[in-house]
Enzyme design. Structure first.
Site, PDB file in Angstrom:
ATOM      1  N   ASP A 118       0.786  -1.245   0.000  1.00 32.42           N
ATOM      2  CA  ASP A 118       0.000   0.000   0.000  1.00 32.42           C
ATOM      3  C   ASP A 118       0.815   1.291   0.000  1.00 32.42           C
ATOM      4  O   ASP A 118       0.259   2.378   0.195  1.00 32.42           O
ATOM      5  CB  ASP A 118      -0.959   0.008   1.210  1.00 32.42           C
ATOM      6  CG  ASP A 118      -2.109  -0.964   1.010  1.00 32.42           C
ATOM      7  OD1 ASP A 118      -2.596  -1.063  -0.134  1.00 32.42           O
ATOM      8  OD2 ASP A 118      -2.522  -1.619   1.982  1.00 32.42           O
ATOM      9  N   ASP A 183      -6.539  -3.541  -6.600  1.00 31.84           N
ATOM     10  CA  ASP A 183      -6.222  -2.267  -5.948  1.00 31.84           C
ATOM     11  C   ASP A 183      -4.753  -1.869  -6.162  1.00 31.84           C
ATOM     12  O   ASP A 183      -4.394  -0.687  -6.158  1.00 31.84           O
ATOM     13  CB  ASP A 183      -6.467  -2.321  -4.431  1.00 31.84           C
ATOM     14  CG  ASP A 183      -7.644  -3.168  -4.012  1.00 31.84           C
ATOM     15  OD1 ASP A 183      -7.987  -4.097  -4.760  1.00 31.84           O
ATOM     16  OD2 ASP A 183      -8.213  -2.921  -2.949  1.00 31.84           O
TER      17      ASP A 183
HETATM   18  N1  GLY Z   1      -7.616  -2.093  -0.301  1.00 36.23           N
HETATM   19  C1  GLY Z   1      -8.251  -0.961  -0.744  1.00 36.23           C
HETATM   20  C2  GLY Z   1      -9.708  -0.993  -0.723  1.00 36.23           C
HETATM   21  O1  GLY Z   1     -10.341  -1.458   0.200  1.00 36.23           O
HETATM   22  O2  GLY Z   1     -10.287  -0.522  -1.654  1.00 36.23           O
END
Ligand code: GLY
Length: 422
Positions: A118, A183
């Site tokens: 992230d 993501d």
């Molecule tokens: N991991 C990012 C989201 O929940 O969109």
């Protein structure tokens, strides 16, 4: 010599022509609409600054309406600083600039974090905007170190950046050790930045390889996407295609689709490879033409939830599906992406930009936009974190606000020459 002149003139001509096309095909932004929304955001952010003083990073509210803050290592930690930077950008309000600096610099330790993928979310939304708006070289150094940390998670065997160290399938078994979630496309922008900042093309190569693997293994023939693809880290073989936050493995989680549209748009911006433009456009087409899309263009949290005739796999989260919840965050991300994507499509881009404006107007309506004094001082209501995990149902989320503000700035910038990310 003549060649080099021709090469340097070509991008200028391209920009002039695309700019002209955009001007001809899309009327300038409604500046009163943008200003009113930015002034509203400015007031809420100042309230939030008072409320969040002495806490960690604002994320959402609990059932009683109380602010829920999170660790700097949560994927959402950079968005509050990002919101402050965007509001500052619109207002040049010195209070917001000082607060943005403070909330950005609190995240400095994250540059060394290698525990998940992230880094792009956490650092590019905070330090990325900080560097773009201040030019402070110390911020550039933090971003480069963040990209180095992210790059440690890349495997040339799988051709991917590992999202999490493990993913416990909803099916019970197995526990996968190399999951990649859609993501992750959002973390690639940081890698392109690092290549530009350092001249080291290996960051860029990782981003390109990762995106190509996603195209091959994660995007379905109809340009919807799987949320999670799990790899064998010894062979690179795909072991499973599942969901973590969607309704079912074979469904399309709305925010995941939004991440894909945004991520492939960035890939096109950075490489000008038409394969990525095509992917972004087709993923957007899936989103915009979906039969389950409500008229206000704010999607349900999963596209297949209320689709007649859709047969979810046996692992589907049917028990958790109690109310037809929307996800305003998916709409905000998509609106921002479509405003950029539309700019790469000539006259055809008008459709995408108009859809983005419809989404923005819905989000800015009383149905989704909170009044001061409610919603814990977040801007947007009605987002969803993860229904299968049983948390953040129909709540404000800091990242919904971030992409809403970004989309407003992109809307305001239409037809104007702007540096950087617009
Ligand atoms: N991991 C990012 C989201 O929940 O969109």
């Amino acid at each position: 010599m003549r060649n080099s002149i021709r090469l340097s003139i070509r991008p200028v001509l391209y920009l002039m022509l695309t700019g002209l096309t955009a001007l001809l095909s899309f009327s300038p932004a409604d500046s009163a609409f943008v200003s009113e929304n930015m002034a509203h955001a400015n007031a809420l952010l100042k309230n939030m600054l008072r409320q969040a003083s002495g806490t960690t990073f604002p994320k959402t509210i609990d059932a009683s309406g109380k602010l829920k803050s999170t660790s700097m290592y949560d994927w959402t930690s950079g968005f509050f600083a990002g919101n402050l930077w965007y509001a500052y950008e619109a207002s040049h309000d010195e209070t917001l600039r000082q607060a943005a600096i403070q909330w950005t610099e609190k995240l400095a330790p994250v540059q060394m974090f290698t525990g998940n993928h992230d880094l792009g979310f956490m650092m590019y939304c905070s330090y990325g905007n900080a560097y773009r708006l201040t030019g402070n070289p110390a911020y550039k150094a933090v971003l480069v170190q963040s990209a180095k940390s992210l790059a440690t998670r890349f495997s040339s065997v799988t051709g991917s950046i590992k999202s999490w160290d493990k993913f416990v399938s909803w099916h019970g078994q197995p526990t996968y050790t190399f999951p990649v979630i859609i993501d992750n496309m959002m973390n690639l922008e940081l890698l392109f930045f690092a290549s530009r900042a350092t001249g080291d093309l290996s960051f860029r190569q990782i981003a390109v390889t990762h995106a190509n693997t996603v195209l091959k293994n994660q995007i379905r023939p109809d340009f919807s996407c799987y949320h999670v693809v799990c790899y064998d880290d010894k062979t690179g073989a795909v072991l499973g295609r599942e969901t973590a936050q969607g309704y079912a493995d074979n469904s399309t989680w709305s925010r995941g689709q939004a991440w894909g549209i945004y991520g492939f748009t960035v890939m096109y911006r950075e490489t000008r490879d038409p394969v990525y433009l095509d992917a972004a456009r087709r993923m957007a087409d899936y989103y915009l033409t979906n039969k389950n899309m409500p008229a206000d263009k704010i999607p349900y949290w999963d596209f297949n939830l209320y689709q007649p005739g859709f047969t979810p796999g046996p692992e589907a989260h049917t028990a958790e599906v109690t109310a037809p919840l929307r996800d305003a965050s998916a709409a905000a991300i998509t609106a921002s992406a479509l405003l950029e994507l539309g700019g790469y499509l000539g006259r055809a881009g008008t459709t995408y930009r108009l859809a983005a404006v419809t989404m923005l107007r819905s989000l800015a309506s009383p149905d989704y936009r909170a009044n001061p004094g409610e919603n814990g001082n977040f801007i947007l209501k009605h987002s969803v974190g993860s229904i299968p995990h049983g948390f953040e149902r129909d709540v404000p989320l800091v990242y919904a606000d971030y992409y809403f503000l970004e989309a407003l700035l992109r809307y305001a910038a239409l037809g104007k020459a702007r540096p950087g990310r617009y």
